[in-house]
Design an enzyme around this catalytic site. Structure first.
Site, PDB file in Angstrom:
ATOM      1  N   GLU A  90       0.831  -1.203   0.000  1.00 16.69           N
ATOM      2  CA  GLU A  90       0.000   0.000   0.000  1.00 16.69           C
ATOM      3  C   GLU A  90       0.862   1.248   0.000  1.00 16.69           C
ATOM      4  OE1 GLU A  90      -2.422  -0.152   3.476  1.00 16.69           O
ATOM      5  OE2 GLU A  90      -3.267  -2.104   2.940  1.00 16.69           O
ATOM      6  N   CYS A 103       3.055   8.513   1.675  1.00 14.78           N
ATOM      7  CA  CYS A 103       3.396   7.529   2.695  1.00 14.78           C
ATOM      8  C   CYS A 103       3.700   6.227   1.972  1.00 14.78           C
ATOM      9  CB  CYS A 103       2.209   7.371   3.647  1.00 14.78           C
ATOM     10  SG  CYS A 103       2.455   6.067   4.873  1.00 14.78           S
ATOM     11  N   CYS A 110       5.689  -7.409   7.735  1.00 10.63           N
ATOM     12  CA  CYS A 110       6.645  -6.825   8.680  1.00 10.63           C
ATOM     13  C   CYS A 110       6.985  -7.881   9.722  1.00 10.63           C
ATOM     14  CB  CYS A 110       6.020  -5.613   9.368  1.00 10.63           C
ATOM     15  SG  CYS A 110       7.160  -4.767  10.489  1.00 10.63           S
ATOM     16  N   CYS A 114       4.444  -5.919  16.138  1.00 12.21           N
ATOM     17  CA  CYS A 114       3.662  -5.034  17.014  1.00 12.21           C
ATOM     18  C   CYS A 114       2.225  -5.550  17.085  1.00 12.21           C
ATOM     19  CB  CYS A 114       3.699  -3.599  16.504  1.00 12.21           C
ATOM     20  SG  CYS A 114       5.388  -2.950  16.391  1.00 12.21           S
ATOM     21  N   CYS A 117      -0.886  -3.875  15.168  1.00  8.87           N
ATOM     22  CA  CYS A 117      -0.676  -3.384  13.795  1.00  8.87           C
ATOM     23  C   CYS A 117      -1.111  -4.436  12.775  1.00  8.87           C
ATOM     24  CB  CYS A 117       0.794  -3.040  13.597  1.00  8.87           C
ATOM     25  SG  CYS A 117       1.227  -2.546  11.925  1.00  8.87           S
ATOM     26  N   GLY A 159       5.884  -2.330   6.780  1.00  7.64           N
ATOM     27  CA  GLY A 159       7.261  -2.778   6.925  1.00  7.64           C
ATOM     28  C   GLY A 159       8.079  -1.928   7.870  1.00  7.64           C
ATOM     29  N   GLU A 160       9.242  -2.437   8.228  1.00  4.00           N
ATOM     30  CA  GLU A 160      10.159  -1.718   9.104  1.00  4.00           C
ATOM     31  C   GLU A 160      11.300  -1.174   8.236  1.00  4.00           C
ATOM     32  OE1 GLU A 160      10.567  -0.379  12.050  1.00  4.00           O
ATOM     33  OE2 GLU A 160      12.583   0.096  11.358  1.00  4.00           O
ATOM     34  N   SER A 214       8.938   4.783  17.044  1.00  3.37           N
ATOM     35  CA  SER A 214       7.675   4.266  17.580  1.00  3.37           C
ATOM     36  C   SER A 214       7.920   3.697  18.968  1.00  3.37           C
ATOM     37  CB  SER A 214       7.135   3.173  16.650  1.00  3.37           C
ATOM     38  OG  SER A 214       6.793   3.736  15.413  1.00  3.37           O
ATOM     39  N   CYS A 333      -2.171   1.800   7.967  1.00  7.19           N
ATOM     40  CA  CYS A 333      -1.461   0.670   8.554  1.00  7.19           C
ATOM     41  C   CYS A 333      -1.812  -0.702   7.990  1.00  7.19           C
ATOM     42  CB  CYS A 333      -1.691   0.651  10.065  1.00  7.19           C
ATOM     43  SG  CYS A 333      -1.675   2.266  10.819  1.00  7.19           S
TER      44      CYS A 333
HETATM   45  N1  SAH Z   1       7.724   0.019  11.196  1.00  3.73           N
HETATM   46  C1  SAH Z   1       7.634   1.449  11.320  1.00  3.73           C
HETATM   47  C2  SAH Z   1       6.497   2.039  10.481  1.00  3.73           C
HETATM   48  C3  SAH Z   1       5.161   1.573  10.951  1.00  3.73           C
HETATM   49  S1  SAH Z   1       3.711   2.466  10.538  1.00  3.73           S
HETATM   50  C4  SAH Z   1       7.437   1.810  12.792  1.00  3.73           C
HETATM   51  O1  SAH Z   1       7.276   0.918  13.596  1.00  3.73           O
HETATM   52  O2  SAH Z   1       7.480   2.995  13.108  1.00  3.73           O
HETATM   53  C5  SAH Z   1       3.813   4.008  11.332  1.00  3.73           C
HETATM   54  C6  SAH Z   1       3.205   4.111  12.730  1.00  3.73           C
HETATM   55  O3  SAH Z   1       1.858   3.650  12.797  1.00  3.73           O
HETATM   56  C7  SAH Z   1       3.977   3.302  13.763  1.00  3.73           C
HETATM   57  O4  SAH Z   1       4.187   4.113  14.890  1.00  3.73           O
HETATM   58  C8  SAH Z   1       3.026   2.186  14.062  1.00  3.73           C
HETATM   59  O5  SAH Z   1       3.254   1.613  15.319  1.00  3.73           O
HETATM   60  C9  SAH Z   1       1.689   2.878  13.963  1.00  3.73           C
HETATM   61  N2  SAH Z   1       0.536   1.975  13.855  1.00  3.73           N
HETATM   62  C10 SAH Z   1       0.507   0.709  13.416  1.00  3.73           C
HETATM   63  N3  SAH Z   1      -0.732   0.199  13.493  1.00  3.73           N
HETATM   64  C11 SAH Z   1      -1.522   1.177  13.998  1.00  3.73           C
HETATM   65  C12 SAH Z   1      -2.912   1.255  14.306  1.00  3.73           C
HETATM   66  N4  SAH Z   1      -3.730   0.238  14.104  1.00  3.73           N
HETATM   67  N5  SAH Z   1      -3.380   2.418  14.816  1.00  3.73           N
HETATM   68  C13 SAH Z   1      -2.553   3.480  14.994  1.00  3.73           C
HETATM   69  N6  SAH Z   1      -1.243   3.463  14.709  1.00  3.73           N
HETATM   70  C14 SAH Z   1      -0.718   2.319  14.226  1.00  3.73           C
END
Ligand code: SAH
Length: 349
Positions: A90, A103, A110, A114, A117, A159-160, A214, A333
């Protein structure tokens, strides 16, 4: 066929050299791609016809297919792209005032795990290539009228990013080069779970990019529960490595904090967060949880968000609540990929 967007730096110049053609032809091709928004070689009209033909037999510009294109009322647009191997990723275009932010994703799935996520629910499938990362930027650029350009990049998709730096950094180099998309490096934000070794590498290489870490929890016990990779990294080393990045490039750090109702939104969490970040040039970005189907977490009430934010701010830390954009198109996300996981390709809307 080779993916042209993966070959811009070496493969393309080499191809031209082998054909006995001057190097400036590579610059012309890149200008067509990034500034000219060309979608095929045939439209690159200042190249000799024979060269256009031979380029077209050697390289493909696009490897992805747009499987879904959604547009929200707030003008956020999301693309679900199918890669050549059938995997899906995406990317999102966000319009805010004069800003045109894209974005982008860096991996299929990933590995960080988490627990709240959608992107990592099935683990990581593979890294994206540099070309696949660039292709997201070019596809999003194509959604803009000719007189508008992309102004900001947030690497906050699937992804990370720090687990795929070797492919991300060359893509960002093209995105920020005057010969590429010409986006200022200071307008690029890399969001990471905070892998200390990779953070230190970024710091040593002195990139201009803004870093968002994060955090999601102010102590190791809770963070290891929410962000399992924390079990090996540990909060204090993550924050120390982020400090090193700040020392190297001077950009204020952002710490992201997804607020999960009754999980990490209590007053003691806010106070611990203040204690952790005090003395740092940092901002906390609070993100009220965006619900993911099938997961047990819930969005905190507005009062709980306000209470948390008030306590952090009261502790002297700058904090902002991220406005949610594109909810109705599953823009957050990894959710569109999931919601369309079993459906056949749909027509562009
Ligand atoms: N891997 C990277 C990018 C992830 S997406 C990272 O961990 O930062 C960007 C942000 O969205 C991250 O802070 C992630 O934890 C957050 N995120 C993921 N799922 C989410 C959700 N369901 N609601 C709100 N934020 C979310």
């Amino acid at each position: 066929m080779k993916h042209l967007l993966d070959q811009l730096g070496t493969g393309l110049p080499e191809f031209l050299r082998n054909a006995g053609l001057p190097e400036y032809r590579a610059r012309q091709v890149r200008r067509w791609l990034f500034a000219g928004r060309a979608t095929d070689f045939a439209t690159m009209t200042d190249l000799p016809a024979a060269l256009r033909e031979s380029l077209a037999t050697e390289f493909s510009i696009w490897t992805t297919e747009v499987v879904a294109h959604r547009q929200a009322n707030d003008e956020t647009e999301k693309l679900l792209l199918q890669l050549a191997d059938g995997n899906r990723i995406e990317c999102v275009l966000i319009r805010e005032g004069d800003r045109r932010t894209c974005c982008i994703s860096t991996q299929v799935g990933c590995a960080m795990g988490c627990v709240f996520c959608a992107s990592g629910l099935e683990g990581v499938v593979r890294n994206l290539t540099t070309g696949e990362i660039l292709e997201q930027l070019l596809r999003l650029q194509q959604l803009l009228p000719a007189d508008e350009r992309l102004t900001h990049i947030v690497v906050m998709g699937m992804g990370e990013p720090l687990a795929n730096l070797d492919r991300l950094l060359p893509a960002l180099a093209w995105a920020t080069s005057p010969e590429g998309l010409g986006i200022s490096g200071r307008r690029v934000t890399i969001s990471t779970v905070g892998l200390p070794a990779a953070l230190r590498r970024l710091a040593a290489e002195k990139h201009p990019y803004h870093l968002a870490v994060s955090l999601h929890a102010p102590n190791d016990a809770l963070r290891s529960q929410l962000v399992p990779v924390n079990k090996s990294a540990g909060l204090s080393d993550v924050v120390a490595a982020a400090d090193e990045y700040f020392a190297a490039n001077g950009r204020r750090l952002t710490f992201e904090y997804v607020l999960l109702g009754d999980v990490n939104d209590r007053p003691e969490h806010a106070r611990q967060l203040v204690a952790l970040l005090r003395e740092r040039t940092a901002m906390v970005n609070v993100i009220p949880y965006n619900p993911v189907a099938g997961l047990p977490y819930r969005t905190p009430s507005d009062e709980a968000v306000e209470r948390f934010v008030g306590l952090v701010r009261g502790g002297g830390i700058e904090v902002q609540v991220r406005v949610r954009k594109g909810d109705q198109i599953d823009a957050a996300c990894g959710q569109l990929r999931r919601s369309l996981a079993t459906t056949a390709p749909v027509a562009l809307s």
